[in-house]
Design a protein around this motif. Structure first.
Motif, PDB file in Angstrom:
ATOM      1  N   MET A  78     -14.565 -24.047 -79.580  1.00 59.21           N
ATOM      2  CA  MET A  78     -15.786 -23.173 -79.231  1.00 59.21           C
ATOM      3  C   MET A  78     -15.122 -21.849 -79.851  1.00 59.21           C
ATOM      4  O   MET A  78     -15.677 -20.892 -80.401  1.00 59.21           O
ATOM      5  N   PRO A  79     -13.752 -21.230 -79.493  1.00 58.36           N
ATOM      6  CA  PRO A  79     -13.171 -20.048 -79.835  1.00 58.36           C
ATOM      7  C   PRO A  79     -13.401 -19.909 -81.522  1.00 58.36           C
ATOM      8  O   PRO A  79     -13.585 -18.804 -82.116  1.00 58.36           O
ATOM      9  N   VAL A  80     -13.182 -20.929 -82.081  1.00 56.18           N
ATOM     10  CA  VAL A  80     -13.065 -20.764 -83.688  1.00 56.18           C
ATOM     11  C   VAL A  80     -14.317 -20.792 -84.224  1.00 56.18           C
ATOM     12  O   VAL A  80     -14.304 -20.216 -85.388  1.00 56.18           O
ATOM     13  N   ALA A  81     -15.422 -21.001 -83.278  1.00 51.67           N
ATOM     14  CA  ALA A  81     -16.730 -21.097 -84.145  1.00 51.67           C
ATOM     15  C   ALA A  81     -17.004 -19.590 -84.488  1.00 51.67           C
ATOM     16  O   ALA A  81     -17.767 -19.253 -85.389  1.00 51.67           O
ATOM     17  N   ALA A  82     -16.628 -18.686 -83.902  1.00 50.58           N
ATOM     18  CA  ALA A  82     -16.962 -17.132 -84.388  1.00 50.58           C
ATOM     19  C   ALA A  82     -16.441 -16.940 -85.669  1.00 50.58           C
ATOM     20  O   ALA A  82     -17.227 -16.148 -86.448  1.00 50.58           O
ATOM     21  N   THR A  83     -15.491 -17.760 -86.158  1.00 54.32           N
ATOM     22  CA  THR A  83     -15.212 -17.169 -87.632  1.00 54.32           C
ATOM     23  C   THR A  83     -16.274 -17.758 -88.665  1.00 54.32           C
ATOM     24  O   THR A  83     -15.707 -17.681 -89.799  1.00 54.32           O
ATOM     25  N   LEU A  84     -16.976 -18.946 -88.154  1.00 61.57           N
ATOM     26  CA  LEU A  84     -18.140 -19.394 -89.366  1.00 61.57           C
ATOM     27  C   LEU A  84     -18.866 -18.185 -90.174  1.00 61.57           C
ATOM     28  O   LEU A  84     -19.338 -18.463 -91.020  1.00 61.57           O
ATOM     29  N   GLY A  85     -19.050 -17.031 -89.332  1.00 61.47           N
ATOM     30  CA  GLY A  85     -19.787 -15.949 -90.184  1.00 61.47           C
ATOM     31  C   GLY A  85     -19.014 -15.546 -91.339  1.00 61.47           C
ATOM     32  O   GLY A  85     -19.560 -15.265 -92.398  1.00 61.47           O
ATOM     33  N   PHE A  86     -17.655 -15.673 -91.424  1.00 59.90           N
ATOM     34  CA  PHE A  86     -16.714 -15.226 -92.669  1.00 59.90           C
ATOM     35  C   PHE A  86     -17.008 -16.633 -93.563  1.00 59.90           C
ATOM     36  O   PHE A  86     -17.143 -16.340 -94.867  1.00 59.90           O
ATOM     37  N   VAL A  87     -17.039 -17.783 -93.164  1.00 59.50           N
ATOM     38  CA  VAL A  87     -17.264 -18.856 -94.091  1.00 59.50           C
ATOM     39  C   VAL A  87     -18.864 -18.604 -94.783  1.00 59.50           C
ATOM     40  O   VAL A  87     -18.829 -18.816 -95.965  1.00 59.50           O
ATOM     41  N   ALA A  88     -19.781 -18.077 -94.063  1.00 57.57           N
ATOM     42  CA  ALA A  88     -20.965 -17.938 -94.423  1.00 57.57           C
ATOM     43  C   ALA A  88     -21.057 -16.961 -95.556  1.00 57.57           C
ATOM     44  O   ALA A  88     -21.597 -16.989 -96.645  1.00 57.57           O
ATOM     45  N   GLY A  89     -20.100 -15.872 -95.250  1.00 55.19           N
ATOM     46  CA  GLY A  89     -20.107 -14.580 -96.250  1.00 55.19           C
ATOM     47  C   GLY A  89     -19.630 -15.139 -97.565  1.00 55.19           C
ATOM     48  O   GLY A  89     -20.264 -14.817 -98.515  1.00 55.19           O
ATOM     49  N   LEU A  90     -18.526 -16.101 -97.689  1.00 56.80           N
ATOM     50  CA  LEU A  90     -17.916 -16.325 -98.864  1.00 56.80           C
ATOM     51  C   LEU A  90     -18.809 -17.678 -99.640  1.00 56.80           C
ATOM     52  O   LEU A  90     -19.188 -17.234-100.737  1.00 56.80           O
ATOM     53  N   ALA A  91     -19.621 -18.239 -98.765  1.00 57.35           N
ATOM     54  CA  ALA A  91     -20.559 -19.238 -99.505  1.00 57.35           C
ATOM     55  C   ALA A  91     -21.839 -18.435-100.037  1.00 57.35           C
ATOM     56  O   ALA A  91     -22.057 -18.723-101.252  1.00 57.35           O
ATOM     57  N   LEU A  92     -22.327 -17.454 -99.165  1.00 61.90           N
ATOM     58  CA  LEU A  92     -23.309 -16.863 -99.891  1.00 61.90           C
ATOM     59  C   LEU A  92     -22.804 -15.807-100.992  1.00 61.90           C
ATOM     60  O   LEU A  92     -23.582 -15.908-101.858  1.00 61.90           O
ATOM     61  N   ASN A 128     -20.699  -9.182 -90.781  1.00 63.57           N
ATOM     62  CA  ASN A 128     -21.458 -10.107 -91.227  1.00 63.57           C
ATOM     63  C   ASN A 128     -22.622  -9.621 -92.384  1.00 63.57           C
ATOM     64  O   ASN A 128     -23.519 -10.290 -92.166  1.00 63.57           O
ATOM     65  N   ASP A 129     -22.478  -8.812 -93.092  1.00 63.85           N
ATOM     66  CA  ASP A 129     -23.276  -8.340 -94.096  1.00 63.85           C
ATOM     67  C   ASP A 129     -22.667  -8.729 -95.580  1.00 63.85           C
ATOM     68  O   ASP A 129     -21.620  -8.685 -95.622  1.00 63.85           O
ATOM     69  N   VAL A 130     -23.724  -8.823 -96.481  1.00 66.23           N
ATOM     70  CA  VAL A 130     -23.300  -8.878 -98.114  1.00 66.23           C
ATOM     71  C   VAL A 130     -24.126  -7.555 -98.464  1.00 66.23           C
ATOM     72  O   VAL A 130     -25.326  -7.275 -98.399  1.00 66.23           O
ATOM     73  N   LEU A 131     -23.262  -6.999 -99.545  1.00 64.86           N
ATOM     74  CA  LEU A 131     -23.767  -5.548 -99.946  1.00 64.86           C
ATOM     75  C   LEU A 131     -23.950  -5.934-101.560  1.00 64.86           C
ATOM     76  O   LEU A 131     -23.248  -6.325-102.072  1.00 64.86           O
ATOM     77  N   ALA A 132     -24.830  -5.012-102.152  1.00 62.08           N
ATOM     78  CA  ALA A 132     -24.881  -4.976-103.715  1.00 62.08           C
ATOM     79  C   ALA A 132     -25.090  -3.543-103.642  1.00 62.08           C
ATOM     80  O   ALA A 132     -26.313  -3.175-103.246  1.00 62.08           O
ATOM     81  N   GLY A 133     -24.410  -3.012-104.649  1.00 61.17           N
ATOM     82  CA  GLY A 133     -24.565  -1.599-104.971  1.00 61.17           C
ATOM     83  C   GLY A 133     -24.425  -0.586-103.569  1.00 61.17           C
ATOM     84  O   GLY A 133     -24.769   0.281-103.599  1.00 61.17           O
ATOM     85  N   GLY A 134     -23.692  -1.174-102.856  1.00 61.07           N
ATOM     86  CA  GLY A 134     -23.196  -0.241-101.445  1.00 61.07           C
ATOM     87  C   GLY A 134     -24.562  -0.442-100.449  1.00 61.07           C
ATOM     88  O   GLY A 134     -24.490  -0.116 -99.379  1.00 61.07           O
ATOM     89  N   ALA A 135     -25.619  -1.204-100.868  1.00 62.37           N
ATOM     90  CA  ALA A 135     -26.718  -1.037-100.001  1.00 62.37           C
ATOM     91  C   ALA A 135     -26.724  -2.894 -99.352  1.00 62.37           C
ATOM     92  O   ALA A 135     -26.287  -3.696-100.089  1.00 62.37           O
ATOM     93  N   LYS A 136     -27.454  -2.814 -98.093  1.00 61.69           N
ATOM     94  CA  LYS A 136     -27.408  -4.116 -97.558  1.00 61.69           C
ATOM     95  C   LYS A 136     -28.398  -5.088 -98.081  1.00 61.69           C
ATOM     96  O   LYS A 136     -29.858  -4.710 -98.220  1.00 61.69           O
ATOM     97  N   LEU A 137     -27.973  -6.113 -98.475  1.00 62.50           N
ATOM     98  CA  LEU A 137     -28.764  -7.201 -99.237  1.00 62.50           C
ATOM     99  C   LEU A 137     -28.966  -8.419 -98.391  1.00 62.50           C
ATOM    100  O   LEU A 137     -30.121  -8.968 -98.331  1.00 62.50           O
ATOM    101  N   ALA A 138     -28.040  -8.692 -97.352  1.00 62.80           N
ATOM    102  CA  ALA A 138     -28.083  -9.826 -96.613  1.00 62.80           C
ATOM    103  C   ALA A 138     -27.312  -9.667 -95.379  1.00 62.80           C
ATOM    104  O   ALA A 138     -26.408  -9.088 -95.399  1.00 62.80           O
ATOM    105  N   GLY A 139     -27.908 -10.472 -94.383  1.00 58.11           N
ATOM    106  CA  GLY A 139     -27.211 -10.348 -93.056  1.00 58.11           C
ATOM    107  C   GLY A 139     -26.979 -11.685 -92.735  1.00 58.11           C
ATOM    108  O   GLY A 139     -27.651 -12.761 -92.812  1.00 58.11           O
ATOM    109  N   ILE A 140     -25.983 -12.100 -91.468  1.00 61.82           N
ATOM    110  CA  ILE A 140     -25.288 -13.209 -91.335  1.00 61.82           C
ATOM    111  C   ILE A 140     -25.454 -13.046 -89.558  1.00 61.82           C
ATOM    112  O   ILE A 140     -24.880 -12.094 -89.312  1.00 61.82           O
ATOM    113  N   LEU A 141     -26.024 -13.923 -88.649  1.00 60.61           N
ATOM    114  CA  LEU A 141     -26.042 -13.776 -87.593  1.00 60.61           C
ATOM    115  C   LEU A 141     -25.884 -15.518 -86.765  1.00 60.61           C
ATOM    116  O   LEU A 141     -26.405 -16.371 -87.022  1.00 60.61           O
ATOM    117  N   LEU A 142     -24.620 -15.206 -85.977  1.00 60.24           N
ATOM    118  CA  LEU A 142     -24.228 -16.507 -85.408  1.00 60.24           C
ATOM    119  C   LEU A 142     -24.758 -16.596 -84.027  1.00 60.24           C
ATOM    120  O   LEU A 142     -24.689 -15.527 -83.097  1.00 60.24           O
TER     121      LEU A 142
END
Length: 277
Positions: A78-92, A128-142
């Motif tokens: 369970m403590p490791v599950a919090a790192t899935l947001g970083f996995v999602a960022g790479l995939a996205l 937990n965000d993805v930026l394009a041109g310095g602006a927020k394009l996407a967000g990730i929530l666990l």
């Protein structure tokens, strides 16, 4: 076309539940888990009516944007599950680059943590965000829930501004349409379901977290830049140096002290200068 899984994702045992409109993909995924779903289920929609961001903020998903949640059950300690947001960022990030091959022409905006030169890729903003041109394009929530009989489920929610972005936000926001990209939510999800496989393999149930961390840092927004982080009502100012082995945000202040931050709101550039006051 409608939403479909990439063939490698189907072959790997992932499943799909698609909606035209949904309240919240995260809420629906967690409901499925509590009802006994074994996980590896994608819940997707191009319109979401009651979505949430971090700290309970509203995340609007008007018709044509992408709301996607991956449900995983007992996937890791369970403590490791919090790192899935970083996995999602790479995939996205990989999925966006596959769908928007001309992303190199995107320029940096006010909160990009850099100068006005064009970037060659989408950037990942901690946590937990993805930026394009310095602006927020996407967000990730666990979000997670404990299950009857033991174990837990985690919902990895991913929201992308495909055709529209929210107005009057306290930070810059954008959409793929504003960036001049073609394609739709369905095409992006197809690429995302494929890209998740490679990112998940690197992560390897948490055993590959250091490799995830190193890859994430190559795409990190604002690395080496001035930053302001709001933590529990206080502001920490300094230089964004790295994320540590636990994926905490590491800031070096003007006195040389290193702050390791597990949760907080991060601002770069011009916005960082004003964030504390």
């Amino acid at each position: 076309m409608g939403f479909v899984l990439a063939p490698p994702a189907s072959a790997a045992g992932f499943r799909l539940e698609a909606f035209d409109t949904i309240g919240s993909t995260n809420a629906t995924a967690l409901e499925r888990a509590r009802a006994g779903d074994p996980g590896r289920l994608w819940v997707v929609s191009s319109k979401q009516e009651t979505g949430r961001g971090r700290r309970g903020r509203v995340w609007a998903t008007p018709e044509g944007n992408l709301a996607a949640t991956l449900l995983l059950v007992n996937c890791c300690p369970m403590p490791v599950a919090a790192t899935l947001g970083f996995v999602a960022g790479l995939a996205l990030g990989d999925a966006l680059e596959a769908c928007v091959p001309d992303a190199g022409r995107i320029a940096i905006g006010a909160d990009g943590g850099g100068d006005a030169r064009a970037k060659s890729r989408f950037e990942l903003k901690w946590p937990n965000d993805v930026l394009a041109g310095g602006a927020k394009l996407a967000g990730i929530l666990l979000e997670s829930t404990m299950l009857e009989g033991g174990g837990f489920a985690v919902a990895i929610g991913i929201g992308v501004n495909v055709v529209a972005h929210p107005a009057e936000m306290p930070y810059p926001a954008t959409s793929l349409t504003v960036l001049g990209a073609r394609g739709d939510a369905q095409t992006l999800f197809l690429a995302l379901s494929d890209a998740w496989l490679a990112a998940e393999r690197i992560w390897d149930g948490g055993r590959g977290l250091d490799a995830v961390r190193r890859t994430w840092l190559k795409r990190a927004a604002g690395l080496g830049s001035e930053v302001a982080v709001r933590v529990d009502g206080e502001i920490v100012r300094g230089v964004f140096e790295t994320i540590d082995a636990e994926c905490r945000f590491v800031v070096r202040d003007r006195h040389g002290k290193h702050w390791k931050i597990a949760a907080g709101d991060v601002h770069f550039g011009v916005i960082a200068s004003a964030a504390a006051d």
